[in-house]
Design an enzyme around this catalytic site. Sequence first.
Site, mmCIF file in Angstrom:
data_model
loop_
_atom_site.group_PDB
_atom_site.id
_atom_site.type_symbol
_atom_site.label_atom_id
_atom_site.label_comp_id
_atom_site.label_asym_id
_atom_site.label_seq_id
_atom_site.Cartn_x
_atom_site.Cartn_y
_atom_site.Cartn_z
ATOM 1 C CE LYS A 245 -20.788 16.854 -8.733
ATOM 2 N NZ LYS A 245 -21.861 16.573 -9.296
ATOM 3 C CD GLN B 58 -23.162 13.039 -9.989
ATOM 4 O OE1 GLN B 58 -22.728 13.786 -8.995
ATOM 5 N NE2 GLN B 58 -23.306 13.266 -11.222
ATOM 6 C CG ASP C 251 -26.895 19.374 -8.115
ATOM 7 O OD1 ASP C 251 -25.774 20.046 -8.350
ATOM 8 O OD2 ASP C 251 -26.923 17.947 -8.165
#
Length: 292
Positions: free
Chosen positions: A54, A98, A121
Amino acid sequence: MTAKIIDGKAIARQLRENVKVQVDKRAAAGKSRPGLATVLVGNRVDSAAYVKSKQKACAEMGIESFGFNLPETVSQEELEKLVKKLNADPKVNGILVQLPLPAHLDEECVLQLIDITKDVDGFSPLNLGRLAQKGREPAFVPCTPYGCIYLLEQSGVAIEGANAVVLGRSNIVGMPAALLLIERNATVTVCHSRTRNLPDVVREADIVIAAIGRAEMVRGDWIKPGAAVIDVGINRKDDPSTERGYRLVGDVNYAEAVKVAGWITPVPGGVGPMTIAMLMNNTLRGAEMQDG
Ligand code: NDP
């Protein structure tokens, strides 16, 4: 019939190029570069690899990335303190924690804390809740399910009025994918481990999104001729002929399904590349949203 192959790599590349053009335009207009904060807790090799890719994508697109690596033993309080700090930081337009977090941490509390206008997200309960409500707009939609829909749309698959079957009901893929299909006026059936007569249910589908994590479980004779098949699964299958001893396969038996479907995504090279491309797109949108 041989299915049209949906080339996720090419579609993701195009999306990334669009993002880069927009980012450069912002910079040329004297606006800030979008910024993505990544929060990695502990030493999971897979999580570290995802975060690295990412950050690499950010660098390619001219998006600033701010990496925070916290020890496995970090307390809930310390992690929440960091999220609050990032919420308040104007240089940060997107916050990515994450997952999964170590077991002692309360994931839901952490996700709930992320400012919804920075929740790139799309996993905060508020964003997911808005997605589930008619007439409400989430600030962000989770990247992998949004990637599935984008692949269908870019391939010209008609969603409105179609019978869609989603295999899997996880918070990160199956359920949001089903909600996005409903929003686009498909008639949606969501299947899971307790679904009866799964092959028969799938046979009714004009669109299949498979997200179950079971290698090649969906067979060719489950697929309605001409259906669009989006395979989210990423599974290792033993293959002594390869150097690493395995290869990656999806949840769909590709060799069989490609002969029956109208459209199909390969694994790898289908949904996979879309996830990061969507994250970059969401981070850019975050910056635009926060411009006011
Ligand atoms: P989860 O394990 O969280 O969810 C799996 C879902 O599949 C559950 O709803 C489960 O049902 C259902 N399921 C499991 N076995 C069966 C079965 N035999 N028959 C019917 N349904 C079944 O997985 P994720 O949603 O996180 O991921 C799914 C797949 O997608 C994985 O292979 C993962 O690696 C991949 N993935 C790919 C991404 C990408 O970028 N391409 C991103 C995220 C995931 P129940 O709810 O009843 O337990």
